[in-house]
Write a protein that holds these residues in place. Structure first.
Motif, PDB file in Angstrom:
ATOM      1  N   GLY A 488      15.848  16.246  -4.154  1.00  0.00           N
ATOM      2  CA  GLY A 488      16.728  15.160  -3.743  1.00  0.00           C
ATOM      3  C   GLY A 488      16.148  13.794  -4.042  1.00  0.00           C
ATOM      4  O   GLY A 488      16.674  12.779  -3.578  1.00  0.00           O
ATOM      5  N   GLY A 489      15.064  13.752  -4.805  1.00  0.00           N
ATOM      6  CA  GLY A 489      14.436  12.484  -5.166  1.00  0.00           C
ATOM      7  C   GLY A 489      14.577  12.204  -6.650  1.00  0.00           C
ATOM      8  O   GLY A 489      15.479  12.729  -7.312  1.00  0.00           O
ATOM      9  N   LYS A 490      13.677  11.400  -7.201  1.00  0.00           N
ATOM     10  CA  LYS A 490      13.717  11.117  -8.643  1.00  0.00           C
ATOM     11  C   LYS A 490      12.436  10.399  -9.080  1.00  0.00           C
ATOM     12  O   LYS A 490      11.681   9.874  -8.250  1.00  0.00           O
ATOM     13  N   LEU A 491      12.248  10.401 -10.389  1.00  0.00           N
ATOM     14  CA  LEU A 491      11.141   9.682 -11.011  1.00  0.00           C
ATOM     15  C   LEU A 491      11.693   8.391 -11.604  1.00  0.00           C
ATOM     16  O   LEU A 491      12.721   8.399 -12.290  1.00  0.00           O
ATOM     17  N   LEU A 492      11.021   7.266 -11.356  1.00  0.00           N
ATOM     18  CA  LEU A 492      11.478   5.970 -11.845  1.00  0.00           C
ATOM     19  C   LEU A 492      10.402   5.342 -12.733  1.00  0.00           C
ATOM     20  O   LEU A 492       9.213   5.344 -12.386  1.00  0.00           O
ATOM     21  N   LEU A 493      10.852   4.798 -13.869  1.00  0.00           N
ATOM     22  CA  LEU A 493       9.947   4.155 -14.823  1.00  0.00           C
ATOM     23  C   LEU A 493      10.270   2.672 -14.912  1.00  0.00           C
ATOM     24  O   LEU A 493      11.413   2.249 -14.674  1.00  0.00           O
ATOM     25  N   ASN A 494       9.283   1.892 -15.301  1.00  0.00           N
ATOM     26  CA  ASN A 494       9.444   0.445 -15.440  1.00  0.00           C
ATOM     27  C   ASN A 494      10.279   0.140 -16.683  1.00  0.00           C
ATOM     28  O   ASN A 494       9.882   0.460 -17.807  1.00  0.00           O
ATOM     29  N   THR A 495      11.459  -0.464 -16.474  1.00  0.00           N
ATOM     30  CA  THR A 495      12.392  -0.698 -17.594  1.00  0.00           C
ATOM     31  C   THR A 495      11.845  -1.723 -18.598  1.00  0.00           C
ATOM     32  O   THR A 495      12.290  -1.762 -19.748  1.00  0.00           O
ATOM     33  N   GLU A 496      10.908  -2.568 -18.177  1.00  0.00           N
ATOM     34  CA  GLU A 496      10.383  -3.607 -19.064  1.00  0.00           C
ATOM     35  C   GLU A 496       8.983  -3.273 -19.567  1.00  0.00           C
ATOM     36  O   GLU A 496       8.358  -4.076 -20.264  1.00  0.00           O
ATOM     37  N   GLY A 497       8.476  -2.093 -19.197  1.00  0.00           N
ATOM     38  CA  GLY A 497       7.119  -1.737 -19.562  1.00  0.00           C
ATOM     39  C   GLY A 497       7.002  -1.235 -20.992  1.00  0.00           C
ATOM     40  O   GLY A 497       7.967  -0.791 -21.610  1.00  0.00           O
ATOM     41  N   ALA A 498       5.782  -1.286 -21.492  1.00  0.00           N
ATOM     42  CA  ALA A 498       5.494  -0.798 -22.837  1.00  0.00           C
ATOM     43  C   ALA A 498       4.712   0.500 -22.793  1.00  0.00           C
ATOM     44  O   ALA A 498       4.281   1.003 -23.830  1.00  0.00           O
ATOM     45  N   SER A 499       4.502   1.025 -21.581  1.00  0.00           N
ATOM     46  CA  SER A 499       3.770   2.280 -21.430  1.00  0.00           C
ATOM     47  C   SER A 499       4.277   2.991 -20.184  1.00  0.00           C
ATOM     48  O   SER A 499       5.169   2.497 -19.492  1.00  0.00           O
ATOM     49  N   ILE A 500       3.690   4.136 -19.899  1.00  0.00           N
ATOM     50  CA  ILE A 500       4.129   4.957 -18.786  1.00  0.00           C
ATOM     51  C   ILE A 500       3.916   4.280 -17.430  1.00  0.00           C
ATOM     52  O   ILE A 500       4.675   4.504 -16.483  1.00  0.00           O
ATOM     53  N   LEU A 501       2.903   3.422 -17.347  1.00  0.00           N
ATOM     54  CA  LEU A 501       2.582   2.763 -16.080  1.00  0.00           C
ATOM     55  C   LEU A 501       3.151   1.359 -16.027  1.00  0.00           C
ATOM     56  O   LEU A 501       3.214   0.665 -17.062  1.00  0.00           O
ATOM     57  N   PRO A 502       3.582   0.920 -14.813  1.00  0.00           N
ATOM     58  CA  PRO A 502       3.610   1.674 -13.544  1.00  0.00           C
ATOM     59  C   PRO A 502       4.839   2.573 -13.459  1.00  0.00           C
ATOM     60  O   PRO A 502       5.829   2.358 -14.150  1.00  0.00           O
ATOM     61  N   LEU A 503       4.746   3.570 -12.585  1.00  0.00           N
ATOM     62  CA  LEU A 503       5.887   4.441 -12.313  1.00  0.00           C
ATOM     63  C   LEU A 503       5.951   4.715 -10.811  1.00  0.00           C
ATOM     64  O   LEU A 503       4.986   4.501 -10.079  1.00  0.00           O
ATOM     65  N   VAL A 504       7.141   5.206 -10.357  1.00  0.00           N
ATOM     66  CA  VAL A 504       7.387   5.433  -8.926  1.00  0.00           C
ATOM     67  C   VAL A 504       8.007   6.812  -8.741  1.00  0.00           C
ATOM     68  O   VAL A 504       8.910   7.207  -9.490  1.00  0.00           O
ATOM     69  N   LEU A 505       7.523   7.544  -7.749  1.00  0.00           N
ATOM     70  CA  LEU A 505       8.111   8.832  -7.369  1.00  0.00           C
ATOM     71  C   LEU A 505       8.792   8.663  -6.005  1.00  0.00           C
ATOM     72  O   LEU A 505       8.137   8.247  -5.039  1.00  0.00           O
ATOM     73  N   LEU A 506      10.119   8.931  -5.952  1.00  0.00           N
ATOM     74  CA  LEU A 506      10.866   8.857  -4.687  1.00  0.00           C
ATOM     75  C   LEU A 506      10.986  10.261  -4.098  1.00  0.00           C
ATOM     76  O   LEU A 506      11.508  11.169  -4.740  1.00  0.00           O
ATOM     77  N   ILE A 507      10.522  10.418  -2.846  1.00  0.00           N
ATOM     78  CA  ILE A 507      10.581  11.708  -2.147  1.00  0.00           C
ATOM     79  C   ILE A 507      11.386  11.521  -0.866  1.00  0.00           C
ATOM     80  O   ILE A 507      11.017  10.702  -0.017  1.00  0.00           O
ATOM     81  N   PRO A 508      12.520  12.237  -0.686  1.00  0.00           N
ATOM     82  CA  PRO A 508      13.354  12.050   0.519  1.00  0.00           C
ATOM     83  C   PRO A 508      12.586  12.381   1.790  1.00  0.00           C
ATOM     84  O   PRO A 508      11.766  13.304   1.829  1.00  0.00           O
TER      85      PRO A 508
END
Length: 517
Positions: A488-508
């Motif tokens: 019920g969550g999701k993985l979020l990536l930085n829309t303006e980034g040039a690499s994998i970091l930073p990223l966010v994991l949402l956990i209900p």
């Protein structure tokens, strides 16, 4: 000439006025019963008004269930009892078909007589216990159970009028499959005039005694009262017994008083039931909609996984092909150590991709349990200590929330985090900083990996904004995103980034739709 009908024997007596009723030979109407006095009562007419008087009899004279003390006027439909003998003063013949079974119609302005202890107890129970009932069927069962103790009904029914004036049964007290015989004339009278009706003997009327339900249920006497709420007749409540004359005028008054009390209770319970049903329907609809959205996201996740796998395999194969061609053209037969190292790394990458795809195909649905998230993440990071040392990276973990218990599947979330860590290790520059922190986020626990700034914008890997960023096609990121979607969550990536970091994991923080269904 006046007609008096014996209820139990079915006899009719035509008498002239004045009429002395008794057991003695001097009586004009002789009733041969030991409960009748020799000179029991006198019936006469004064100014076209019929009346009855008790002649100091031993067992008294009762009119409509009340013992008379002095001369009492009579009306068509009145019920007279002398000792054990019960008499009915019928309506005129031209009104018989419509009114013979109606002993008395009680208007809403009638004044109730003094109630005895049992009646007060009945009313007390209704006014104190029943208002807490919010279920119509439960309320109906309680009402009929208390009525049974006092009125001893054989059948009962609570019915409501719909917008077209049709009567719709709400609940009933009947052990029979046959529907209760609610007469259309009775329903119309209650609906139009708001009157409570006392019915003496349904089988004495030609219009009722032929009805199959009347015969099957042996209906003889009954009471019916309107349910009035906010000056509007919403329905009626009905009781009957299989013996004639079972209910008196005082019973009708009590019945009407109770109907006035329970009318708002029934209406409130009905409205509550409707609201609860609408709420349940709305919740089900929302659950189905959310389930469909989750399924849509899963399908999209599988498509992305296929694309990511193709991307992951294609890149190392292309690089391998180029290196092999250059080696084939080289004059020397010796392989450069650096080129050899690159070849091994690319081969290892392909092997790892294939292994992860094989593992992913065997993943099961999440089986959630409460997990203390800070301990879980510390142990996960510690498990990669060797890789951190090799890359000279030392994660800094911070906790920014006091609510650390989260429902999740530990093995699957560990898999998702492992996928993220593997991708980070593959792409991160040696010696880089790696902050890791946990935060609250509107019903979610937010796990941030990398330095997140206030102006950063995040979206899931499916967002078209990532179309030109090949690192977003990572198989490992897509596997992690799929596992989080199942939670019920999701993985979020930085829309303006040039690499994998930073990223966010949402956990209900709560159990999802599919876990509660």
């Amino acid at each position: 000439m006046t007609v008096l009908r014996e209820i139990d024997a079915g006899k009719e007596h035509q008498v002239s006025m004045p009429c002395l009723i008794g057991r003695g030979k001097e009586a004009d109407l002789i009733l041969d019963d030991q409960t009748i006095s020799h000179r029991h009562a006198l019936i006469d007419i004064t100014s076209d008004q019929l009346w009855i008087k008790d002649l100091s009899s031993a067992n008294g004279v009762w009119v409509n269930g009340a013992r008379i003390i002095e001369k009492t006027f009579l009306h068509p439909g009145d019920f007279i009892q002398l000792g054990k003998i019960r008499l009915l003063l019928p309506f005129a013949e031209d009104h018989a078909a419509e009114h013979t079974i109606v002993l008395q119609a009680l208007g809403s302005s009638a004044v109730s007589r003094e109630l005895d202890h049992r009646r007060l107890e009945l009313i007390y129970d209704i006014t104190t216990e029943f208002p807490v009932s919010q279920d119509v069927m439960c309320l109906g069962d309680k009402i009929f159970a208390r009525f049974k103790e006092y009125f001893q009904q054989d059948h009962g029914s609570i019915a409501l009028f719909d917008k077209d004036g049709e009567i719709q049964p709400l609940c009933s007290d009947s052990g029979e499959n046959t529907p209760l015989p609610l007469s259309r004339s009775i329903v119309n009278r209650v609906f139009q005039n708001g009157e409570s009706l006392l019915l003496e003997d349904a089988l004495s009327s030609d219009s009722f005694k032929q009805e199959e339900s009347i015969i099957a249920l042996r209906i003889r006497s009954a009471m019916c009262a309107p349910l009035i709420f906010h000056n509007q007749i919403n329905g009626l409540i009905y009781l009957d017994r299989n013996i004639p004359g079972a209910y008196s005028q005082s019973d009708l008054e009590l019945f009407q008083s109770i109907a006035a009390i329970i009318a708002p209770l029934i209406e409130n319970a009905r409205l509550w039931s409707e609201l609860r049903e609408k709420y349940s329907t709305t919740v089900d609809r929302l659950k189905n909609t959310e389930a469909r959205l989750i399924d849509t996201e899963r399908v999209a996740a599988y498509v992305r996984l296929a694309q990511a796998m193709a991307h992951e395999v294609r890149n190392p194969l292309t690089a391998l092909g180029g290196l092999i061609k250059r080696l084939a053209r080289a004059d020397s037969g010796d392989m450069d150590e650096k080129k050899f190292s690159v070849l091994l790394e690319l081969i290892d990458r392909i092997e790892m991709v294939l292994q992860e795809m094989d593992t992913f195909s065997k993943l099961v649905r999440p089986r959630k349990e409460l997990v203390k998230i800070d301990t879980f993440i510390r142990e996960m990071l510690a498990g990669y200590q060797e890789e951190w040392n090799r890359k000279q990276i030392f994660p800094e973990f911070h906790v920014e929330t006091s609510q650390l218990m989260v429902p999740l599947d530990p093995s699957l979330l560990l898999k998702a985090l492992a996928m993220v860590i593997k991708e980070i290790l593959f792409r991160i520059t040696p010696g880089s900083q790696l902050p890791v922190s946990v935060h609250d986020a509107d019903g979610y626990l937010e796990l941030r990996i990398g330095k997140v700034e206030a102006d950063h914008s995040f979206s899931d890997p499916f967002d078209p904004v990532f179309a030109g960023k090949p690192w977003c096609n990572s198989l490992f990121l897509n596997i992690a995103h799929k596992i989080l979607l199942d939670h019920g969550g999701k993985l979020l990536l930085n829309t303006e980034g040039a690499s994998i970091l930073p990223l966010v994991l949402l956990i209900p923080r709560s159990i999802g739709v599919e876990d509660s269904v």
